[in-house]
Every structure is written in C-alpha cells, then in structure tokens.
Design an enzyme around this catalytic site. Structure first.
Site, short mmCIF file in Angstrom:
data_model
loop_
_atom_site.label_atom_id
_atom_site.label_comp_id
_atom_site.label_asym_id
_atom_site.label_seq_id
_atom_site.Cartn_x
_atom_site.Cartn_y
_atom_site.Cartn_z
CB THR A 148 -1.14 -0.01 1.13
OG1 THR A 148 -1.51 -1.12 1.42
CG2 THR A 148 -1.66 0.96 0.90
CE1 TYR A 159 -3.99 -0.34 -0.85
CE2 TYR A 159 -5.68 0.92 -0.12
CZ TYR A 159 -4.73 -0.74 0.07
OH TYR A 159 -4.02 -0.86 0.79
CB THR A 200 -0.32 -3.44 6.07
OG1 THR A 200 -1.36 -3.65 5.51
CG2 THR A 200 0.44 -2.10 5.82
CG ASP A 201 -2.54 -7.30 3.79
OD1 ASP A 201 -2.61 -6.87 3.98
OD2 ASP A 201 -3.54 -8.03 2.43
CE LYS A 248 -3.79 -4.95 7.77
NZ LYS A 248 -3.80 -5.32 6.76
CD GLU A 286 -8.22 -26.16 27.51
OE1 GLU A 286 -8.85 -26.54 27.09
OE2 GLU A 286 -8.42 -24.73 28.09
#
Length: 361
Positions: free
Chosen positions: A45, A59, A125-126, A198, A318
């Site tokens: 981006t 975009y 950023t992904d 993120k 667990e």
C-alpha cells in the site's frame, strides 16, 4: 557619532547574518555525518495509488517505484543519505517462501556492507509481520533493520506512508536502534518485529504488540521504553546465508464443527509441520484429536497455537502435549508460529529441540 551609525548598523547586520549561517550549518548534519540508509522496496500500500484522494481503502497496491517514494519525502535528506533499491513490486499477500529468502539474503548482504548503516524495507501490511519476524530470526547483524508500510496509499487524503517512511529512516539511522532486532515503524510507534501484528484493516493504528511498543518517533527523534527479551538477529542460531529453502508448514484454523478433511490437506501438500490455530488456549476439539495424532504418527510436527489475539498457549494444558509429542507456540500467533517452525525445521525436527526454540525465540 551620527557618521558612525550607518557603518555600525551594517556591521551588526553582517554579524547577525554570519551568526545565523553558522547556527544553520551547525544544526544541519553534513553528508559525512548523516547515516547511510538503503531502502529496499517490495511494493504494498505504501507504493499504492487510488483513483481519487477520497479512496483510502480502495486502491491498487504496488504501483509507485522506490525512487518516487524517496523523492516524495524530501525531508529524508535532512536525516540520512538515502539510496533506494526495488526488490519486488507486489502486494504482500503474494509473498512466498522464495521471496522471503531472496529478500533475506539481500538484507544480509547489505548488513555486511561497511557503507550501509541501516536498512529500511517498505512492505505491504498484510504479511508485514511475517517478513519482519523472519528477518528477525535469520539476519545476523546488530545494524538497524526497519520494516515499514502504510494503511493508506500516497494518493489518499491523510495518507500515512510519508511520515511512516520518514520515521523508519530516522530509526534505521539511530545508534540507539542497534542491537534491538528487526523493528517495525508504524503510526509513530516502534515495535519489535517479533511481537507486532496487524489487527485492524482500515485504520492507521493497525499494528499492535501485546507486550507494548518498544518506543516512539516524534518529530524526527526516537524514544525508547523497553527492550526485546527473546533471541534475535546477531544472537540467533539461524543464518539466512545458510538457508536455501524453507520446508512447507501449513495452518489449520480451529472453529466449531470442524471438517476432518481439513486435517488431511497439509499431509497431501507435503507439509513438514502443521500449526493448529485452536480456540482459547490452543484447544483441539475432541473429535479432531485423533486426526492430529495421526499426522504426528506420520512424521509431521504438530504445533498448538491460538486464534486468540493475545495471551499464550500453556504446555500440557487443554491437551497432554508431552504424551502426544506436540509442541506449543507459546505467545506466537499462528502466522508467526508458521514462520518460526519453517526456520527451525531447517535445523531440526526433534520436538524437544523445537519446543526449546519456541521458548527462546
């Protein structure tokens, strides 16, 4: 006395001008004094462009080349001597293991160059957090490496990329950043590449670390508040110069009413390890336990992580990890656990050793 006044006035004015020039020179670092920073561009981006200034979320990523990114922030020349290099021009969801290796080897080469004081990597950023953590594990240097992106393209109103890039160069050129591992500079904050993730997809404050940022950047100066505790970079046992391939690791995302066919897919794909992104404390549904145990019996490493944003997975809570010979991811989210597993498997597949690595890194 009146005859001296014009001469005296001119002298005072000249002295004032000379003093101002001297102060300006003293405050502006010379080229020799400024840190030498290389910006490696990979797209994302921060290199994107929208149809109009109103398009902040719609975009095309990876459109602006690195030379234009650097030229768009003329203030960079005030804080560093900056060079740019275009490594990739892609949206970061298209990063592959091969691209991680290519980028890592280039960063390592630059880190060895005595003419380079710091490295900045512009990134989508992904998957920025995965790349930052990968570099944190495999590049053996104490030189600052800073990964940076933006949530809005440069064509948008209130675009964040310009300031983020400026801050990243400031941090990469700071002596105080040395030895702190790979860093992420976003939204005025400095995060550890290990911890950051993120969490928001349409806001500029998209990146968080559950243990908090390491510091902040304000008006061209970095401020530090804590240090990373886990092993990284110069203190890492992994070295990108000796890694030519990464083993396949896949993630199974836990939810209610799981289809057991999902557990067969990693094995068909030739995965050496599977990250189980379980609910809560890395929980595994009772009806899926045998499927995971079957993967382990077939030689695949099973690593329990959690889909929950914060916290960490407790060993033998667990599930009886010792009994099943499983590994827990500690506080790493599934995507970070996948990166560490792939890197660790280049050295060992012993589960006790792998568990040590997950505790230490």
């Amino acid at each position: 006395m009146s005859l001296l006044r014009p001469w005296l006035a001119r002298g005072i004015a000249a002295l004032a001008l000379l003093t101002t020039a001297s102060l300006t020179l003293a405050q502006t670092p010379t080229a020799a004094a400024r840190p030498r920073i290389t910006v490696l561009a990979t797209g994302g981006t921060i290199a994107g462009a929208g149809a109009s200034a109103a398009n902040s979320a719609t975009y095309q990523a990876a459109k602006v080349p690195v030379d234009k990114l650097i030229a768009g922030v003329p203030e960079l020349s005030d804080v560093a001597v900056v060079k740019g290099e275009q490594v990739f021009q892609i949206a970061s969801e298209s990063f592959t293991n091969d691209k991680l290796l290519t980028l890592g080897k280039r960063v390592s080469a630059l880190a060895k160059d005595p003419e380079v004081d710091g490295i900045v990597i512009t990134h989508g950023t992904d998957t920025l957090e995965e790349t930052a953590y990968f570099l944190n594990l495999v590049v053996n240097t104490d030189k600052p490496i800073v990964v940076v992106g933006s949530m809005r393209p440069g064509t948008a109103m209130s675009a964040d990329g310009m300031l983020n890039l400026y801050d990243a160069v400031v941090v990469a050129g700071s002596r105080d950043a040395r030895g702190k591992g790979v860093l992420v500079a976003m939204n005025d904050e400095i995060h550890s590449g290990r911890d950051v993730t993120k969490r928001v997809n349409i806001k500029t404050n998209a990146f968080f670390s559950q243990w908090g940022p390491l510091g902040m950047v304000v008006e061209g100066r970095s401020y530090w508040f804590r240090l990373p505790a886990k092993r990284h970079t110069a203190n890492s046992e992994f070295n990108i110069d000796k890694i030519d391939a990464l083993p396949e690791v896949q993630i199974i995302y836990g939810a209610g009413n799981m289809a057991l066919q999902m557990y067969e897919a990693p094995q068909r794909a030739g995965a050496k390890a599977v990250i189980h992104a379980g609910t809560g404390n890395g929980s595994v549904a009772g009806y899926a336990v045998d499927a995971l145990r079957g993967l382990r019996s077939a030689g695949m490493v099973v690593i329990r992580s959690s889909r929950v944003g914060d916290g960490f997975v407790l060993r033998n809570s667990e599930q009886p990890d010792d009994k099943y010979d499983w590994v827990v991811a500690h506080d790493l989210n599934p995507q970070k656990a996948k990166i560490l597993a792939a890197v660790a498997l280049t050295k060992t597949s012993d589960t006790q050793e792998l568990q040590r690595i997950f505790w230490e890194y």
